[in-house]
Motif scaffolding. Structure first.
Motif, PDB file in Angstrom:
ATOM      1  N   LEU A 221      42.192  42.605  39.473  1.00 58.27           N
ATOM      2  CA  LEU A 221      43.207  41.868  40.225  1.00 58.27           C
ATOM      3  C   LEU A 221      43.075  42.176  41.717  1.00 58.27           C
ATOM      4  O   LEU A 221      43.199  41.302  42.561  1.00 58.27           O
ATOM      5  N   ARG A 222      42.786  43.438  42.015  1.00 59.04           N
ATOM      6  CA  ARG A 222      42.623  43.842  43.407  1.00 59.04           C
ATOM      7  C   ARG A 222      41.440  43.125  44.053  1.00 59.04           C
ATOM      8  O   ARG A 222      41.455  42.824  45.232  1.00 59.04           O
TER       9      ARG A 222
ATOM     10  N   SER B  68      44.579  33.935  45.052  1.00 63.66           N
ATOM     11  CA  SER B  68      44.399  33.824  43.599  1.00 63.66           C
ATOM     12  C   SER B  68      45.237  34.869  42.877  1.00 63.66           C
ATOM     13  O   SER B  68      45.816  34.606  41.824  1.00 63.66           O
ATOM     14  N   ARG B  69      45.277  36.068  43.470  1.00 58.62           N
ATOM     15  CA  ARG B  69      46.032  37.156  42.831  1.00 58.62           C
ATOM     16  C   ARG B  69      47.516  36.789  42.753  1.00 58.62           C
ATOM     17  O   ARG B  69      48.151  36.934  41.721  1.00 58.62           O
TER      18      ARG B  69
ATOM     19  N   ASN C 207      45.669  24.498  35.321  1.00 63.95           N
ATOM     20  CA  ASN C 207      44.205  24.572  35.439  1.00 63.95           C
ATOM     21  C   ASN C 207      43.779  25.649  36.426  1.00 63.95           C
ATOM     22  O   ASN C 207      42.822  26.379  36.184  1.00 63.95           O
ATOM     23  N   ARG C 208      44.515  25.712  37.544  1.00 64.85           N
ATOM     24  CA  ARG C 208      44.173  26.745  38.539  1.00 64.85           C
ATOM     25  C   ARG C 208      44.344  28.133  37.942  1.00 64.85           C
ATOM     26  O   ARG C 208      43.497  29.004  38.116  1.00 64.85           O
TER      27      ARG C 208
ATOM     28  N   ARG D 125      42.205  33.135  35.654  1.00 62.16           N
ATOM     29  CA  ARG D 125      42.187  33.989  34.463  1.00 62.16           C
ATOM     30  C   ARG D 125      40.753  34.163  33.944  1.00 62.16           C
ATOM     31  O   ARG D 125      40.362  35.257  33.537  1.00 62.16           O
ATOM     32  N   ALA D 126      39.988  33.069  33.967  1.00 59.45           N
ATOM     33  CA  ALA D 126      38.595  33.154  33.497  1.00 59.45           C
ATOM     34  C   ALA D 126      37.804  34.135  34.359  1.00 59.45           C
ATOM     35  O   ALA D 126      36.993  34.918  33.859  1.00 59.45           O
TER      36      ALA D 126
END
Lengths: 194, 253
Positions: A122-123, A129-130, A164-165, A170-171
């Motif tokens: 995540l970092r 995005s985070r 979707n974003r 997540r992917a």
């Protein structure tokens, strides 16, 4: 022979080399996922072996019987995919359920090191995005629904686009966590060996 | 149960082991042939794993799913992300989903402006430092020892291209190989990426130096997080290294 086969495989996937390269990667990703959903222990290797076998056969002059090379190629990969599954069954890698299923000792629970991987990943995400992924999954029930609506409003996009974003982020996280877990496993093996 | 409940869908039947073999085969065939279908199934997978992470699945199904996904690292990563995101990691990153307005906000904004100016300078300096460190730590250079038509590199030799790299130096050792009009060099990373096409003709003589071109078109995942698209045409030269003759391709991709 396999070398020629790979060229043939790529040209079947698309006439443009760059598009073909992407199509190859996509096909590989789909194969990996299928092996994951079958409970394989090393899905990437099995996907590579599948594609390698497809290439070898194409190199050996497998006749192409289709007006749609892409579909043909996918159909061929599908047949080889099932060959691999049958082989694995014969090699007693499968349990009675018909899946590969080699349960990991840590089972489905989670531990600090795994969550540590997630936090690290995540970092490493871009801040935008985070924030998106954390806010997308924040809260429960009604609060979560409201949160997502607010997020969609702020970004001025529809709920489906937001989903979707979030899915794309997540992917990325999954790929990153995968690498982290792999490193952990490698370190653990090295420690055991020493 | 979930945002768009996967309960009862074909996908859930497949993953819970309830589907017939025929259904499963049809599903797998479609996954390979239809990228859009695959994408929608990936979304269903995420929903199903979220339901698992929230302990909303029947026990037997939950165990079956765990067994499927814990078998591989790929699957364990998915479980970890699903579980972790449900645990609401926003607190760890000080994300405040609901903003509340306060009367002291303008004062705070001024303070932030001052801090931001300093931070901006620091960031620029930091980025430059980071770039230099990346270049030093991970020189975008790789030497492939090609002894047979299908060669591979071991783990330690795998190329690691920093996201900010602007150039790549690819050295290909063709010693002892028969001339060939086409060799393929695969770059391995998070994904197996084809394809470098390398034209290798007879070695040049002093009178007639040979100039080869390598056309490059590949997408490389960097650390599994971002991607760099390498496109270009690299020219090279023969370099003597001890008894070895190495074709060095240079390119600013």
């Amino acid at each position: 022979m396999e070398h020629i086969g790979y060229q043939k495989l790529l040209s079947l996937l698309a006439s443009d080399p760059h598009v073909a390269s992407r199509a190859y990667q996509d096909l590989r990703r789909r194969l990996i996922q299928l092996f994951v959903w079958r409970g394989a222990a090393i899905p990437q290797d099995l996907a590579d072996e599948t594609l390698s076998r497809v290439a070898r056969r194409l190199g050996e002059g497998e006749e192409i019987r289709s007006d749609d090379p892409f579909r043909y190629c996918c159909g061929f990969a599908f047949r080889v995919f099932h060959e691999k599954i049958r082989e694995a069954r014969r090699e007693r890698e499968l349990r009675e359920s018909g899946e590969f299923l080699i349960p990991h000792s840590e089972a489905g629970g989670h531990d600090d090191s795994r969550l540590g991987c997630l936090d690290d990943c995540l970092r490493h995400l871009r801040e935008k995005s985070r924030k998106l992924i954390l806010r997308y999954y924040h809260g429960d029930g009604r609060a979560k629904i409201d949160q997502r609506q607010q997020l969609a409003d702020e970004l001025d996009i529809a709920q489906a686009a937001l989903r979707n974003r979030a899915q794309r982020v997540r992917a990325k996280l999954v790929i990153c966590v995968e690498g982290c877990l792999e490193n952990q496993q490698r370190s653990a093996s090295a420690v055991k060996a020493s | 149960m979930t945002d768009s409940s996967p309960e009862g869908t074909g996908f859930r039947r497949i993953l819970s082991g309830a589907a017939t073999e025929g259904e499963r085969l049809a599903f797998e065939e479609r996954i390979l042939a239809d990228p859009d279908f695959f994408q929608s199934m990936e979304r269903e997978e995420a929903d199903l794993l979220d339901a698992w992470a929230r302990d909303e699945l029947p026990e037997a199904e939950s165990h079956h799913l765990e067994a499927l996904f814990t078998a591989s690292i790929e699957g364990r990563a998915k479980l970890t992300v699903a579980r972790g995101l449900q645990e609401d990691r926003a607190h760890s990153f000080q994300i405040r989903p609901h903003r509340t307005r306060r009367h002291w906000l303008p004062i705070a904004a001024c303070l932030v402006l001052v801090v931001a100016t300093g931070w901006l300078g620091l960031t620029v300096w930091n980025q430059q430092w980071e770039l230099a460190a990346l270049r030093a730590a991970l020189p975008p250079t790789v030497a492939l020892d090609v002894r047979e038509e299908r060669a591979s590199v071991d783990e330690a030799q795998r190329i690691k291209i920093p996201a900010k790299a602007s150039s790549l130096l690819l050295k290909i050792d063709l010693a002892g190989l028969p001339p060939h009009d086409r060799y393929r060099v695969r770059i391995l990373d998070a994904a197996t990426v084809p394809v470098y096409e390398v034209a290798y003709l007879p070695a040049p003589t002093a009178e007639e130096p040979l100039v080869l071109s390598v056309s490059v078109s590949a997408e490389v995942l960097v650390d599994g997080r971002s991607s760099v698209v390498l496109e270009g045409l690299g020219e090279g030269e023969w370099v003597e290294l001890g008894e070895r003759r190495i074709w060095v391709v240079r390119g600013d991709f």
